[in-house]
Design a protein around this motif. Structure first.
Motif, mmCIF file in Angstrom:
data_model
loop_
_atom_site.group_PDB
_atom_site.id
_atom_site.type_symbol
_atom_site.label_atom_id
_atom_site.label_comp_id
_atom_site.label_asym_id
_atom_site.label_seq_id
_atom_site.Cartn_x
_atom_site.Cartn_y
_atom_site.Cartn_z
ATOM 1 N N ARG A 86 -7.709 -4.856 -0.156
ATOM 2 C CA ARG A 86 -7.642 -5.139 1.291
ATOM 3 C C ARG A 86 -9.010 -5.549 1.834
ATOM 4 N N GLN B 192 0.822 -1.212 0.000
ATOM 5 C CA GLN B 192 0.000 0.000 0.000
ATOM 6 C C GLN B 192 0.859 1.267 0.000
ATOM 7 N N ALA C 152 -7.226 -0.267 -1.613
ATOM 8 C CA ALA C 152 -8.209 -0.435 -0.536
ATOM 9 C C ALA C 152 -9.236 -1.527 -0.872
ATOM 10 N N PHE D 282 -2.701 3.894 -1.310
ATOM 11 C CA PHE D 282 -3.813 3.364 -0.518
ATOM 12 C C PHE D 282 -5.131 3.407 -1.294
#
Ligand SMILES: C[S@@+](CC[C@H](N)C(=O)[O-])C[C@H]1O[C@@H](n2cnc3c(N)ncnc32)[C@H](O)[C@@H]1O
Length: 217
Positions: A180, A168, A177, A173
């Protein structure tokens, strides 16, 4: 007019691309997860196979080696990484077609491929781009065709969760995301794919890689 979206190179910065193959080999258990992906894709003689976001061509070459009678195309938007892929294909003495194009608008007609495969690619795209690319792949597959994806998935435990921060920080990020949070299957379904399933999870030094299969009904 809006400026064209830039793409994120293989290792986030163009000047790092030369290090991509050794870094991926050692940090992602590449041989393990790519051989599982290849096995589940069940590629047969005569299949037309598209590797989306093929990078340096490792997976496309593995397909061609495993099934020389398949017709393999690799597509990537980065000319520099494709030059590396081209050198590997030439050295291997096999025929793999490499196309420079963005994945959200690919230069192929409807129903051109029996299989689409992709590894370590979708975490480079923001949500809207992931949605566009899944719809585009759905368009390119024949009815009954299959999509096989390996990419970062929901971390399997706390250690994997921390390990995934390394990806990340490097790749950003915003684009990672959804990975994740384990959202890739829902995005595939939203694009029209059926029988979407996670087939395997592989823990690596950089987090959990998840493998998915999806059917273009
Ligand atoms: C991390 S690399 C993965 C390469 C390869 N699939 C592998 O498994 O090693 C991600 C690749 O996606 C490509 N890429 C990023 N955004 C793209 C887009 N919108 N269209 C096509 N390729 C893109 C990058 O150029 C890069 O080569």
């Amino acid at each position: 007019m809006t400026a064209p979206e830039t793409i994120k190179p293989a290792l986030a910065y163009g000047w790092l691309t030369g290090f991509y193959d050794p870094v991926v080999r050692w940090t992602t258990r590449e041989r393990t997860f790519k051989s599982h992906l290849l096995a589940q894709a069940d590629i047969r003689a005569g299949h037309r196979v598209l590797d989306v976001g093929c990078g340096t061509g490792t997976l496309a070459l593995a397909v061609k080696r495993a099934c020389p009678e398949a017709v393999v195309t690799g597509l990537d938007a980065d000319r520099g990484v494709l030059a590396r892929a081209n050198r590997k294909v030439d050295a291997a003495g096999v025929r793999v077609t490499l196309i420079e194009s963005r994945a959200d608008s690919m230069p192929f007609g409807n129903g051109t491929f029996e299989r689409a495969i992709s590894s370590l690619f979708f975490h480079h795209l923001d949500r809207a781009a992931k949605q566009r690319v899944f719809r585009e792949i759905h368009r390119l597959l024949v009815p009954g065709g299959e999509l096989h994806v390996a990419d970062w998935g929901r971390p399997g435990n706390a250690v994997m969760s921390v390990a995934f921060l390394s990806v990340q920080f490097l790749d950003g990020f915003a684009t990672t995301a959804d990975n994740r949070h384990g959202l890739l299957p829902a995005l595939m379904q939203e694009a029209g794919f059926r029988e979407v399933e996670a087939t395997r999870h592989v823990n690596t030094p950089c987090g959990t890689l998840s493998l998915f299969r999806a059917l273009r009904a």
